[in-house]
Design a protein around this motif. Structure first.
Motif, PDB file in Angstrom:
ATOM      1  N   ALA A  83      -4.095  67.364  13.311  1.00 28.99           N
ATOM      2  CA  ALA A  83      -2.629  67.332  13.413  1.00 28.99           C
ATOM      3  C   ALA A  83      -1.955  67.018  12.084  1.00 28.99           C
ATOM      4  O   ALA A  83      -0.729  67.023  12.006  1.00 28.99           O
ATOM      5  CB  ALA A  83      -2.208  66.303  14.457  1.00 28.99           C
ATOM      6  N   VAL A  84      -2.725  66.743  11.040  1.00 27.30           N
ATOM      7  CA  VAL A  84      -2.155  66.388   9.735  1.00 27.30           C
ATOM      8  C   VAL A  84      -2.405  67.532   8.767  1.00 27.30           C
ATOM      9  O   VAL A  84      -3.549  67.995   8.629  1.00 27.30           O
ATOM     10  CB  VAL A  84      -2.790  65.087   9.191  1.00 27.30           C
ATOM     11  CG1 VAL A  84      -2.173  64.715   7.843  1.00 27.30           C
ATOM     12  CG2 VAL A  84      -2.606  63.952  10.189  1.00 27.30           C
ATOM     13  N   PRO A  85      -1.375  68.035   8.070  1.00 33.46           N
ATOM     14  CA  PRO A  85      -1.588  69.106   7.080  1.00 33.46           C
ATOM     15  C   PRO A  85      -2.625  68.696   6.029  1.00 33.46           C
ATOM     16  O   PRO A  85      -2.690  67.526   5.625  1.00 33.46           O
ATOM     17  CB  PRO A  85      -0.199  69.277   6.452  1.00 33.46           C
ATOM     18  CG  PRO A  85       0.754  68.769   7.489  1.00 33.46           C
ATOM     19  CD  PRO A  85       0.036  67.661   8.195  1.00 33.46           C
ATOM     20  N   ASP A  86      -3.418  69.668   5.585  1.00 29.31           N
ATOM     21  CA  ASP A  86      -4.492  69.374   4.629  1.00 29.31           C
ATOM     22  C   ASP A  86      -3.974  68.671   3.387  1.00 29.31           C
ATOM     23  O   ASP A  86      -4.641  67.793   2.833  1.00 29.31           O
ATOM     24  CB  ASP A  86      -5.185  70.676   4.226  1.00 29.31           C
ATOM     25  CG  ASP A  86      -5.946  71.308   5.390  1.00 29.31           C
ATOM     26  OD1 ASP A  86      -5.986  70.673   6.463  1.00 29.31           O
ATOM     27  OD2 ASP A  86      -6.480  72.421   5.224  1.00 29.31           O
ATOM     28  N   THR A  87      -2.772  69.044   2.937  1.00 27.21           N
ATOM     29  CA  THR A  87      -2.235  68.490   1.692  1.00 27.21           C
ATOM     30  C   THR A  87      -1.851  67.022   1.819  1.00 27.21           C
ATOM     31  O   THR A  87      -1.691  66.338   0.808  1.00 27.21           O
ATOM     32  CB  THR A  87      -1.000  69.289   1.252  1.00 27.21           C
ATOM     33  OG1 THR A  87      -0.063  69.350   2.356  1.00 27.21           O
ATOM     34  CG2 THR A  87      -1.383  70.711   0.853  1.00 27.21           C
ATOM     35  N   LEU A  88      -1.707  66.534   3.046  1.00 30.74           N
ATOM     36  CA  LEU A  88      -1.296  65.137   3.253  1.00 30.74           C
ATOM     37  C   LEU A  88      -2.433  64.237   3.700  1.00 30.74           C
ATOM     38  O   LEU A  88      -2.257  63.024   3.815  1.00 30.74           O
ATOM     39  CB  LEU A  88      -0.170  65.073   4.300  1.00 30.74           C
ATOM     40  CG  LEU A  88       1.121  65.824   3.970  1.00 30.74           C
ATOM     41  CD1 LEU A  88       2.133  65.640   5.090  1.00 30.74           C
ATOM     42  CD2 LEU A  88       1.707  65.342   2.651  1.00 30.74           C
ATOM     43  N   LEU A  89      -3.606  64.822   3.939  1.00 37.23           N
ATOM     44  CA  LEU A  89      -4.695  64.034   4.511  1.00 37.23           C
ATOM     45  C   LEU A  89      -5.170  62.919   3.581  1.00 37.23           C
ATOM     46  O   LEU A  89      -5.448  61.805   4.023  1.00 37.23           O
ATOM     47  CB  LEU A  89      -5.868  64.941   4.868  1.00 37.23           C
ATOM     48  CG  LEU A  89      -5.848  65.532   6.280  1.00 37.23           C
ATOM     49  CD1 LEU A  89      -6.998  66.511   6.465  1.00 37.23           C
ATOM     50  CD2 LEU A  89      -5.924  64.431   7.336  1.00 37.23           C
ATOM     51  N   GLU A  90      -5.273  63.210   2.272  1.00 38.34           N
ATOM     52  CA  GLU A  90      -5.760  62.184   1.348  1.00 38.34           C
ATOM     53  C   GLU A  90      -4.842  60.972   1.356  1.00 38.34           C
ATOM     54  O   GLU A  90      -5.299  59.820   1.406  1.00 38.34           O
ATOM     55  CB  GLU A  90      -5.891  62.746  -0.065  1.00 38.34           C
ATOM     56  CG  GLU A  90      -6.477  61.728  -1.039  1.00 38.34           C
ATOM     57  CD  GLU A  90      -6.752  62.308  -2.414  1.00 38.34           C
ATOM     58  OE1 GLU A  90      -7.169  61.543  -3.299  1.00 38.34           O
ATOM     59  OE2 GLU A  90      -6.549  63.530  -2.606  1.00 38.34           O
ATOM     60  N   ALA A  91      -3.523  61.218   1.294  1.00 38.52           N
ATOM     61  CA  ALA A  91      -2.571  60.104   1.344  1.00 38.52           C
ATOM     62  C   ALA A  91      -2.634  59.394   2.688  1.00 38.52           C
ATOM     63  O   ALA A  91      -2.504  58.173   2.759  1.00 38.52           O
ATOM     64  CB  ALA A  91      -1.154  60.630   1.084  1.00 38.52           C
ATOM     65  N   GLU A  92      -2.855  60.148   3.761  1.00 42.00           N
ATOM     66  CA  GLU A  92      -2.929  59.553   5.094  1.00 42.00           C
ATOM     67  C   GLU A  92      -4.126  58.607   5.200  1.00 42.00           C
ATOM     68  O   GLU A  92      -4.037  57.533   5.795  1.00 42.00           O
ATOM     69  CB  GLU A  92      -3.050  60.669   6.144  1.00 42.00           C
ATOM     70  CG  GLU A  92      -2.934  60.206   7.574  1.00 42.00           C
ATOM     71  CD  GLU A  92      -1.521  59.877   7.986  1.00 42.00           C
ATOM     72  OE1 GLU A  92      -1.345  59.333   9.090  1.00 42.00           O
ATOM     73  OE2 GLU A  92      -0.585  60.147   7.207  1.00 42.00           O
ATOM     74  N   PHE A  93      -5.236  58.989   4.595  1.00 40.23           N
ATOM     75  CA  PHE A  93      -6.446  58.178   4.662  1.00 40.23           C
ATOM     76  C   PHE A  93      -6.416  56.998   3.692  1.00 40.23           C
ATOM     77  O   PHE A  93      -6.708  55.865   4.077  1.00 40.23           O
ATOM     78  CB  PHE A  93      -7.679  59.023   4.347  1.00 40.23           C
ATOM     79  CG  PHE A  93      -8.232  59.755   5.537  1.00 40.23           C
ATOM     80  CD1 PHE A  93      -8.716  59.056   6.623  1.00 40.23           C
ATOM     81  CD2 PHE A  93      -8.262  61.136   5.572  1.00 40.23           C
ATOM     82  CE1 PHE A  93      -9.224  59.726   7.730  1.00 40.23           C
ATOM     83  CE2 PHE A  93      -8.765  61.808   6.672  1.00 40.23           C
ATOM     84  CZ  PHE A  93      -9.251  61.107   7.754  1.00 40.23           C
ATOM     85  N   PHE A  94      -6.089  57.279   2.446  1.00 37.92           N
ATOM     86  CA  PHE A  94      -6.307  56.291   1.387  1.00 37.92           C
ATOM     87  C   PHE A  94      -5.030  55.641   0.867  1.00 37.92           C
ATOM     88  O   PHE A  94      -5.094  54.694   0.081  1.00 37.92           O
ATOM     89  CB  PHE A  94      -7.068  56.933   0.228  1.00 37.92           C
ATOM     90  CG  PHE A  94      -8.335  57.612   0.661  1.00 37.92           C
ATOM     91  CD1 PHE A  94      -9.314  56.897   1.327  1.00 37.92           C
ATOM     92  CD2 PHE A  94      -8.543  58.961   0.442  1.00 37.92           C
ATOM     93  CE1 PHE A  94     -10.489  57.518   1.755  1.00 37.92           C
ATOM     94  CE2 PHE A  94      -9.704  59.589   0.855  1.00 37.92           C
ATOM     95  CZ  PHE A  94     -10.681  58.856   1.518  1.00 37.92           C
ATOM     96  N   GLY A  95      -3.863  56.123   1.292  1.00 32.13           N
ATOM     97  CA  GLY A  95      -2.617  55.520   0.854  1.00 32.13           C
ATOM     98  C   GLY A  95      -2.123  56.097  -0.467  1.00 32.13           C
ATOM     99  O   GLY A  95      -2.783  56.941  -1.098  1.00 32.13           O
ATOM    100  N   VAL A  96      -0.952  55.638  -0.879  1.00 33.50           N
ATOM    101  CA  VAL A  96      -0.300  56.143  -2.085  1.00 33.50           C
ATOM    102  C   VAL A  96       0.121  54.961  -2.941  1.00 33.50           C
ATOM    103  O   VAL A  96       0.732  54.007  -2.449  1.00 33.50           O
ATOM    104  CB  VAL A  96       0.940  57.002  -1.732  1.00 33.50           C
ATOM    105  CG1 VAL A  96       1.616  57.518  -2.994  1.00 33.50           C
ATOM    106  CG2 VAL A  96       0.546  58.157  -0.823  1.00 33.50           C
TER     107      VAL A  96
END
Length: 522
Positions: free
Chosen positions: A232-245
């Motif tokens: 349900a999360v776009p590929d481009t946002l997954l890294e930020a979703e997992f590891f934060g910003v």
């Protein structure tokens, strides 16, 4: 002395010591004297947090703290004799706490805490001052604000505790069939460990529910359970979703930064749903996070240690994806430490009645509608259905039937309509023990009900259409067209759901919904 001489620099300088050290010592003595005269009590602690001196004024608080003599107080660790004190924090950080409210069994006090340093700047102790005793009488606005903030903090803690409370337990996994009991037995056993768990099973079999139950039965139950649906999360946002910003990592990023799911789940459990849909570039970073228990927020060079137990779930064939090069083999082995396969509903039909009763109770509670009785004939029809959407499909059908009729007795005819509306042809009913199947198209006891049957199952012409195919009801034809289009798109893109969704002109989330609705495995 004249007024002008008071402000004469030469006159002033002649009265002060010449060297800076003496000036500093004079200032310190003056400041200490000022504190002693204005404060209601003073205390000194050494670098180890032991009380080494108290002022005459401070002695007035000793009886309320439970001490009769100064000797019973001085020489002891400050946090042992003064409840709720923050003196050790001042010693640890070297930062003063200039204004604070201290509440303990002696009352509420307005206090200040100041670190003391030697010539090298090393903290060698701390000075504590009671600026005002019982400030509630003279500082009512501040005390009201303090009381309100304390109440808000208590409310926030209650909400957080409620949020952390497990949503489901093993009692929520309905069923007493051998298959259901075996799954619960294995899950209870693995809950006692911190091992990574991989939940396998078709869509709608209860993988997320079981993940909650494992967390609830583990030693981490009091810590957060954080779930993320990768599909349900776009590929481009997954890294930020997992590891934060990190703060200011890119244009438009939050200046305060944002924690990722790993950080939010620290100390608890992270549930990774639809792990088979994780993009290859991110799989290497996930593998490192799982192996090292370290994450690096997007745009940061700072590594953060985390303590996270991972439960992953998928309805896809991971070994096949590994063979096709679409899923990292090393990540697969890291996730597949304890695999648990959840049985499909059609493989545990002995649990069907218990599941229907539990779902019907939940629907009635949520909607406020009355409970319904389900006939043996209806159960026989439900047992003959393939249930490709499993328990999720069962709930959908049951909810449709309940919402579409006021009848308190649900029969097979009610469910046929819902099953056909979903684009799935109902199977032939299996005769329930001790019952006689009604004749739907002949004379006999049910002959009088034929008009009602025709209303539910309208007669459809079997005349061949332009292509020579049998004419279908419109909902069924639309559903069949959707299935064919989705299957063709997935075949054309080699199973890549994102590319297939683009070909079909829909979002990936919509594609997943339709895959589940049609019982397709991508």
């Amino acid at each position: 002395m004249s007024v002008t001489s008071v402000f004469d620099p030469e006159a002033v300088s002649s009265e002060l010591p010449r060297d800076a050290r003496s000036v500093f010592e004079l200032a310190a003595r003056s400041m200490f004297q000022l504190f002693a005269e204005t404060a209601e009590g003073m205390m000194l602690v050494d670098r180890h947090g032991r009380v080494v001196w108290i002022s005459e004024g401070y002695k007035q608080f000793l009886p309320a703290l439970g001490f009769q003599h100064e000797s019973d107080f001085v020489g002891h660790a400050v946090d042992e004799v003064v409840p709720n004190t923050l003196m050790r924090e001042v010693l640890r950080t070297g930062r003063p706490i200039l204004v604070d409210l201290l509440t303990n069994k002696a009352g509420t006090f307005l206090v200040s805490r100041i670190p003391l340093r030697d010539e090298a700047g090393v903290v060698i102790g701390a000075l504590g001052l009671v600026l005002m005793a019982h400030p509630e009488s003279t500082m009512q606005p501040l005390m009201k604000k303090f009381s309100r903030l304390q109440q808000e903090l208590d409310d926030a803690r209650k909400q957080l505790a409620e949020h952390r409370r497990p949503k489901y337990t093993f009692a929520s996994y309905i069923g007493s069939s051998p298959q259901a009991l075996e799954v619960k037995r294995q899950a209870r056993r693995v809950a006692q460990t911190d091992s990574t768990v991989l939940l396998l099973g078709e869509t709608g079999t209860g993988k997320e529910l079981l993940a909650h139950a494992i967390h609830a039965a583990s030693s981490r139950a009091g810590r957060p359970f954080i779930g993320v649906n990768i599909a349900a999360v776009p590929d481009t946002l997954l890294e930020a979703e997992f590891f934060g910003v990190a703060p200011g990592a890119y244009t438009g990023a939050d200046r305060k930064g944002r924690d990722g799911k790993f950080k939010l789940a620290d100390g608890g459990t992270l549930f990774l749903d639809e792990i088979g849909d994780m993009p290859l570039p991110l799989q290497a970073k996930l593998l490192r996070a799982l192996q090292e228990q370290e994450i690096e927020p997007l745009g940061s060079n700072h590594v953060i240690r985390v303590d996270v137990r991972v439960i992953a779930a998928t309805s896809r064939d991971l070994p096949r994806l590994v063979a096709e090069g679409k899923f990292r083999e090393d990540l697969y082995y890291r996730l597949n430490v304890v695999p648990l396969r959840l049985p499909a509903l059609r493989d545990r039909l002995a649990d069907l009645e218990a599941l229907v009763e539990a779902l019907e109770d939940d629907i009635a509670r949520r909607t406020g509608m009355p409970h319904r009785e389900i006939t043996a004939e209806a159960y026989a029809l439900l047992r003959s259905h393939p249930w490709r959407g499993n328990i999720r499909e069962l709930r959908n059908v049951l909810e449709q039937v309940i919402m579409m009729t006021d009848d308190l007795r649900l029969e097979a005819r009610h469910f046929r309509r819902a099953l056909r509306a979903g684009g799935v042809q109902a199977g032939a009913p299996i005769e329930a023990p001790g019952t006689v199947q009604p004749e739907l198209h002949g004379s006999g006891a049910r002959g009088a009900a034929q008009p009602e049957d025709r209303e539910i199952e309208p007669a459809v012409s079997t005349a061949a259409g332009p292509a020579g195919s049998e004419l279908q009801p419109l909902p069924q034809a639309i559903a069949e067209l959707e299935r064919r289009s989705i299957t063709a798109a997935l075949r054309k893109t080699g199973g890549n759901k994102l590319a297939a969704a683009r070909l079909l002109g829909i979002s990936r989330a919509t594609l997943y919904e339709k895959l589940a609705a049609h019982g397709l495995r991508g």
